[in-house]
Design a protein around this motif. Structure first.
Motif, short mmCIF file in Angstrom:
data_model
loop_
_atom_site.label_atom_id
_atom_site.label_comp_id
_atom_site.label_asym_id
_atom_site.label_seq_id
_atom_site.Cartn_x
_atom_site.Cartn_y
_atom_site.Cartn_z
N CYS A 45 19.98 -18.82 -49.49
CA CYS A 45 20.04 -19.08 -48.06
C CYS A 45 20.04 -17.76 -47.29
CB CYS A 45 21.33 -19.87 -47.75
SG CYS A 45 21.70 -19.93 -45.98
N ARG A 47 20.96 -17.12 -44.38
CA ARG A 47 22.09 -16.97 -43.46
C ARG A 47 23.34 -16.48 -44.17
NH1 ARG A 47 20.24 -21.87 -42.15
NH2 ARG A 47 18.83 -21.93 -40.37
N CYS A 48 23.69 -17.16 -45.28
CA CYS A 48 24.97 -16.83 -45.90
C CYS A 48 24.82 -16.18 -47.27
CB CYS A 48 25.85 -18.08 -46.01
SG CYS A 48 25.20 -19.29 -47.16
N CYS A 84 21.44 -25.74 -47.42
CA CYS A 84 22.51 -24.89 -47.93
C CYS A 84 23.80 -25.71 -47.99
CB CYS A 84 22.68 -23.69 -47.01
SG CYS A 84 24.06 -22.64 -47.51
N CYS A 87 26.55 -23.41 -45.56
CA CYS A 87 26.50 -23.48 -44.08
C CYS A 87 25.82 -24.76 -43.58
CB CYS A 87 25.91 -22.21 -43.48
SG CYS A 87 24.29 -21.75 -44.06
ZN LIG Z 1 23.90 -20.86 -46.04
#
Ligand SMILES: [Zn+2]
Length: 408
Positions: A45, A47-48, A84, A87
């Motif tokens: 992912c 983002r995280c 994900c 998140c």
């Molecule tokens: Zn994530």
């Protein structure tokens, strides 16, 4: 369903490490379609940074790949959208061989661009069974990748120009990283406005790390550098200063010729005109590069045009000040001395040198010049001359920058 052995053969043929072939189809008049998918089940992912293999959606696309055995090859790729678990948001998996919005593989793009840089769009399109428009799109998309990159580690900048239309006073500015010896950008006009726009795009972080800017003797460049690059020292390019001295020397040569032409005494006239004939390049040449014939020519000139020969000597002296490796202080003293001696012979050059003295002296510190720019300009001129079917500036810029920055 094709057998495992068949699919293994296709895997070996397409050689795309991240993908495996699941199925294939051969369509007459179209080509070979390979259905491929990511070997990895999990993706990270963005983002995280956690991995996930929870499928959210399938996104199937058909992308063009390198041809094989004269067949067009297409990959039917499923770029999965995963969810994900950390998140809770969906994201698309990354595939190295293929950029998100593009309908061709990276390796096809590389091959097409490499070939276009060596020949032309029309031929490459034909060779790959692509339309010219498709080839242009590949070039433009790769170029836009390069364009979004900011100059990395730029410390020494050179600003020079190249005539866009030969013989016209229509210049574009060439910005060069003097350390990597590559052009950073080519601007359609060398106006302050054009340069300001480009520098502003680089942003303060890039501008603040620039230590030296080598320019020709143009005050518009100087004031812009002083305004936008707080830590940069402006250095007048020595080759441009040398050019001014050479030009003034040539003015004197022409004047000698003109005076000779006006003489009434035929013997005197012939002597002067014969002596000055074919002397242009001898006078512009460096002393150490003169051949015997040229040395004799200068001896001949000494008799008929002593002032011109005195100027030649001063020009050579000037050059040696810039060539020597003497310290900044000694060079400064030598230059001051030269200015005194040359004042009555090179009034225009001396005027310019005095006006730019503050920018000429820093040269003796690091000896930064635009010497490399000449080589770059020659390559640019070659690109321009070949034309490659490019009729406008944007295409010239695209092709020029790709040819320096696209790593094959
Ligand atoms: Zn994530």
């Amino acid at each position: 369903m094709p057998s495992f052995a068949e699919l293994t053969v296709f895997d070996r043929i397409i050689k795309l490490p991240q993908l495996k072939v699941k199925d294939y189809q051969f369509i007459d008049g179209f080509g070979l379609v390979l259905v491929v998918e990511n070997i990895e089940q999990k993706a990270t992912c963005p983002r995280c940074g956690k991995t996930s293999d929870r499928l959210h959606q399938n996104h199937e696309r058909l992308v063009r790949d390198l041809p094989h055995a004269e067949h067009d090859v297409y990959l039917k790729v499923n770029r999965r959208q995963l969810k994900c678990s950390h998140c809770k948001k969906p994201f698309s998996e990354e595939l190295n061989c293929l950029r998100k919005t593009r309908n061709y593989t990276e390796r096809l793009a590389r091959k097409v661009i490499t070939e276009v840089l060596e020949s032309d769009i029309k031929n490459v399109a034909k060779r790959h069974n692509l339309s010219e428009k498709e080839v242009e799109t590949i070039l433009k998309e790769k170029f836009s990748d390069l364009e979004t990159e900011k100059p990395q580690g730029l410390k020494k900048l050179g600003i020079d120009e190249i005539a866009w239309v030969k013989g016209q006073k229509n210049y574009c500015a060439v910005l060069v990283d003097l350390e990597t010896r590559k052009p950073i950008d080519i601007l359609e006009k060398r106006t302050q406005e054009c340069l300001r726009k480009c520098f502003t795009k680089w942003g303060t972080e890039v501008l603040e790390q620039i230590e030296e800017v080598s320019i020709d003797l143009w005050s518009a460049y100087k004031s812009l550098v002083e305004e936008l690059m707080p830590n940069a020292e402006v250095v007048a390019d020595r080759f441009h200063i040398m050019k001014i001295v050479n030009e003034e020397l040539d003015v004197e040569r022409k004047a000698v010729k003109k005076r000779g032409e006006k003489l009434k005494n035929k013997t005197e006239k012939t002597k002067i005109l014969e002596g000055i004939k074919k002397s242009k390049y001898c006078l512009l040449k460096n002393k150490e590069d003169l051949n015997k014939e040229q040395k004799n020519k200068l001896k001949e000139l000494k008799e008929i045009a002593p002032r011109l020969i005195k100027m030649y000597g001063l020009k050579e002296k000037f050059r040696s000040i810039f060539n020597s490796q003497k310290s900044e202080v000694i060079s400064l003293l030598k230059l001051t001395d030269w200015l005194k001696k040359a004042a009555s012979y090179f009034p225009d050059s001396c005027g310019t040198i005095i006006r730019w003295f503050g920018e000429i002296i820093p040269y003796f510190k690091n000896r930064t010049t635009q010497g490399v720019v000449e080589g770059i300009n020659n390559k640019l001129k070659l690109i321009k001359r070949k034309g490659f079917g490019f009729k406008n500036f944007d295409n010239f810029r695209l092709r020029s920058l790709l040819s320096f920055h696209f790593k094959t």
